[in-house]
Structures are given as C-alpha cells and as structure tokens.
Enzyme design. Structure first.
Site, PDB file in Angstrom:
ATOM      1  N   LYS A 182      33.554 -24.038 -10.728  1.00 44.32           N
ATOM      2  CA  LYS A 182      32.587 -22.941  -9.836  1.00 44.32           C
ATOM      3  C   LYS A 182      34.240 -21.946  -9.182  1.00 44.32           C
ATOM      4  O   LYS A 182      34.175 -22.055  -7.758  1.00 44.32           O
ATOM      5  CB  LYS A 182      32.283 -24.155  -8.350  1.00 44.32           C
ATOM      6  CG  LYS A 182      31.247 -24.814  -8.504  1.00 44.32           C
ATOM      7  CD  LYS A 182      30.270 -24.093  -8.269  1.00 44.32           C
ATOM      8  CE  LYS A 182      29.564 -23.360  -6.762  1.00 44.32           C
ATOM      9  NZ  LYS A 182      28.674 -23.234  -6.764  1.00 44.32           N
TER      10      LYS A 182
ATOM     11  N   TYR B 103      38.599 -36.593  -8.381  1.00 46.17           N
ATOM     12  CA  TYR B 103      38.989 -38.118  -8.266  1.00 46.17           C
ATOM     13  C   TYR B 103      40.188 -39.162  -8.432  1.00 46.17           C
ATOM     14  O   TYR B 103      40.058 -40.172  -7.211  1.00 46.17           O
ATOM     15  CB  TYR B 103      37.752 -38.613  -9.441  1.00 46.17           C
ATOM     16  CG  TYR B 103      36.335 -38.589  -9.771  1.00 46.17           C
ATOM     17  CD1 TYR B 103      35.381 -37.912  -8.459  1.00 46.17           C
ATOM     18  CD2 TYR B 103      35.733 -38.600 -11.206  1.00 46.17           C
ATOM     19  CE1 TYR B 103      34.399 -37.604  -9.212  1.00 46.17           C
ATOM     20  CE2 TYR B 103      34.336 -38.245 -11.345  1.00 46.17           C
ATOM     21  CZ  TYR B 103      33.505 -37.840 -10.060  1.00 46.17           C
ATOM     22  OH  TYR B 103      32.717 -37.846  -9.656  1.00 46.17           O
TER      23      TYR B 103
END
Length: 363
Positions: free
Chosen positions: A193, A141
């Site tokens: 991940k 972000y």
C-alpha cells in the site's frame, strides 16, 4: 541421520485430517524404509485443557529439534473468552516466532475436474496455478508498541498497533519470492500500500533493489486492495505474489477460496535452515468436527510439501501429489466438493490414496 517429524493435531477437524496424513506417513515410512522419527503432542485448545497452556515449553523444545512439524488446526468457541495469551491461536503464532518461520508458501491451484466447484466462472478459474509468498514474523502482527488504553483526558478508550519492517526482513522474503518465480513462470508481483503507508513505500524500494539480482524475473507491483480484486476477476494473471504479513494473510485466504474448497490447499512456513511447519489453509471448523466429513487433502498435500522442503524426499512428494491428482481424477469427492450424498468420508481418504499408490507401483 534420521529425519524427525513433530505432529501437532490441535483442535476440531485438525485431529481428523491429521489422522489421515499420519496413516499415509506411517505406510510410506514402512514401505520405503524411511526411518522417520515421528512424535505426536498436544497444541492449541487441547493443550490448554491438558496442560494449562496452548503451547508448552516441551512442545517448543521438541519443535526446535524437529526437521518438520505437521500442524493440524487450532481454536474453537469454547476458548473464545480466554485471556489473549491463553487463546489456542497463540500456539501458531508462538511456533512461528520461536522457530523463526519467516516465509509462508501458499499454493493456490485448481484441478480441472473441480472447476465447477469454484464460485467463479470456469473460463476465469480454469488452470489456476499461483503461489503466494507471505512474510510471517514482522509487520503489524508483531510490531511494538501495541495495546488497548484509556485516554483519561478525553474519557474514551483507544487501541494501537505498530506496523514495522526492517530492511533485512524485506530482503529475505523478497529473495524467497524471486527464487520461487525462477522455478515457475518468472513473474513476481509484489503487493503493498505504497500510496498511503511509509512502510509500504520502503517495502517497494527494497524489493526493487533485490530485483537487480534476478534479471530473468519480471517484477510488477500492485496495491493490496487492487490485488484482492484482481485475484477474483483475473487470477491467472499471477504467477508468484510476495507480500507482507497482513496483506499476505488476506490475499492467501482469498486465493484459497478460488479452488472450490479451502480443504484442498496446503501451506508451508519455512526458516532459513529449511526447517518447516506444514499445515492446511483451513481452520479447526468446529461446526463439522467429529462428523467424519472434513476434507483431509490439504493436510495430505502439506505432508507432501514437508517431504519436498524439509525432509529431502522430493521424489516421494511428487509421488504423493500424483496420487492425489489421480484420487480426484477417479471421481472421489469429500463432502465439501459435491452436492449429493455420494461422498467419501474423512477416514476413507487415506486408504483410497494408498490404493492408488499400489496401482502406480504395479504399473
């Protein structure tokens, strides 16, 4: 020294639910002589209309001097076509950045009386009580470089963002996660991940390193896609979840729906000085704005979190939490929690909760 609270109602139902929280705040301040310094200012789309910016310098300066910030919600379709830096959402991102609010705490719980309101089976969702700790100021972000460009050679556009985390950013959010787990059931699940992302591989290594300082907490890891699935099929396996900005954003919204209504769940965003911004998990909901049907419980519980984490009033936080539990136990339901017309309107909730507070005090 008196504690100060900056109140930013924002847009849509943010203004309505904030009014309910303010009613309670003012009464508690009066009743218990708290001497709180309360200021109210514009933010988001409302601020853009009044001041030409979703987040003015005056608000930023006031926020930096406040112990706690109550933030309603921002956004609405009338501002969707504004330039990116003028969008209401920039107020939220800007405050997080300016105040260095790196840790977002989002509890997800279910009152037993509301089990039927959840879309999941009662045996799956009953007694749900978990906490998601989301890193707020790093990751994709905020990573640079970012942009939308034109490839003149291939005559096509392209866009890019950068996912980046520094070691100290991971360590400090992991520390928050472990400390939260120590106060609960001593289980921490780190979500990443690591099977495809170097950033996540690094994230996992650092979290494992920090775990050495918390031998009493059982650390596990899950991949983000699996964690999303597990939240739906077996949410009670979790106690505390810690994750990056992107994955935490997704997982906390999934967890918020488990309670039967996103209007029930509060959140806190904290910096290293325990200064915090407190807000409901829901958005501005322009489709129901000004209809007096929004659920203000999440905002009221956000006020409770402010008492607990930033205002050094933990007993008052517990008292307010108990009032909300009793509110639900007595059968009061806002429109989002019932299918019939026998619901309580937004502007009546605060008075009911204060009546319950009177009952507790008179016992």
């Amino acid at each position: 020294m008196n504690k100060s609270i900056l109140v930013l109602p924002g847009d849509g139902i943010g203004q309505e639910v904030t009014e309910s929280a303010l009613t309670i705040l003012y009464e508690l301040d009066r009743r218990y002589n708290l001497n709180l310094d309360v200021s109210i200012m514009d933010v988001g789309g409302t601020s853009y209309e009044q001041h030409g910016s979703p987040l003015t310098d005056e608000v930023i300066n006031k926020a930096k001097k406040s112990d706690a910030i109550l933030f309603g919600a921002v956004g609405g379709p009338q501002w969707d076509n504004l330039p990116w830096n003028k969008r209401p959402e920039q107020a939220l991102l800007g405050l997080r950045k300016e105040l260095e609010l790196f840790a977002n705490l989002r509890p997800a719980f279910l009152f037993k009386e509301l089990a039927a309101a959840s879309t999941l089976k009662t045996e799956v969702i009953a007694d749900l009580d978990l906490l998601i700790v989301r890193e707020l100021t790093g990751g994709v972000y905020f990573g640079e470089p970012r942009g939308i460009e034109k490839d003149v050679v291939n005559n096509q556009g392209y866009a890019y963002n950068t996912m980046i985390y520094y070691e100290n950013e991971i360590k400090r959010i992991a520390k928050i996660g472990f400390e939260a787990a120590q106060k609960r059931n001593k289980k921490l699940c780190s979500v990443d991940k690591a099977n495809v992302l170097e950033v996540s591989k690094f994230w996992r290594e650092i979290v494992e390193e920090v775990s050495n300082d918390y031998p009493d907490v059982k650390l596990t890891h899950q991949l983000a896609d699996n964690a999303a699935m597990q939240l739906v099929i077996n949410p009670k396996q979790f106690d505390v979840i810690v994750s990056s900005n992107l994955f935490g954003d997704i997982l906390s919204d999934i967890a918020a729906t488990l309670s039967g209504s996103i209007g029930m769940l509060p959140s806190a965003s904290l910096n290293s000085s325990s200064q915090g911004m407190y807000e409901p998990c829901h958005g501005s909901a322009p489709d129901i704005a000004h209809l007096n049907v929004a659920n203000p419980i999440a905002m009221i519980l956000s006020l409770s979190m402010a008492f607990k984490y930033s205002l050094e009033l933990p007993q008052l936080a517990e008292q307010l939490d108990n009032c909300v539990r009793q509110f639900i136990s007595k059968g009061y339901r806002t429109k989002d929690l019932t299918d019939d017309d026998n619901f309580i309107y937004t502007n009546k909730v605060a008075s009911k909760i204060l009546d319950i507070l009177d009952e507790f005090e008179n016992d």
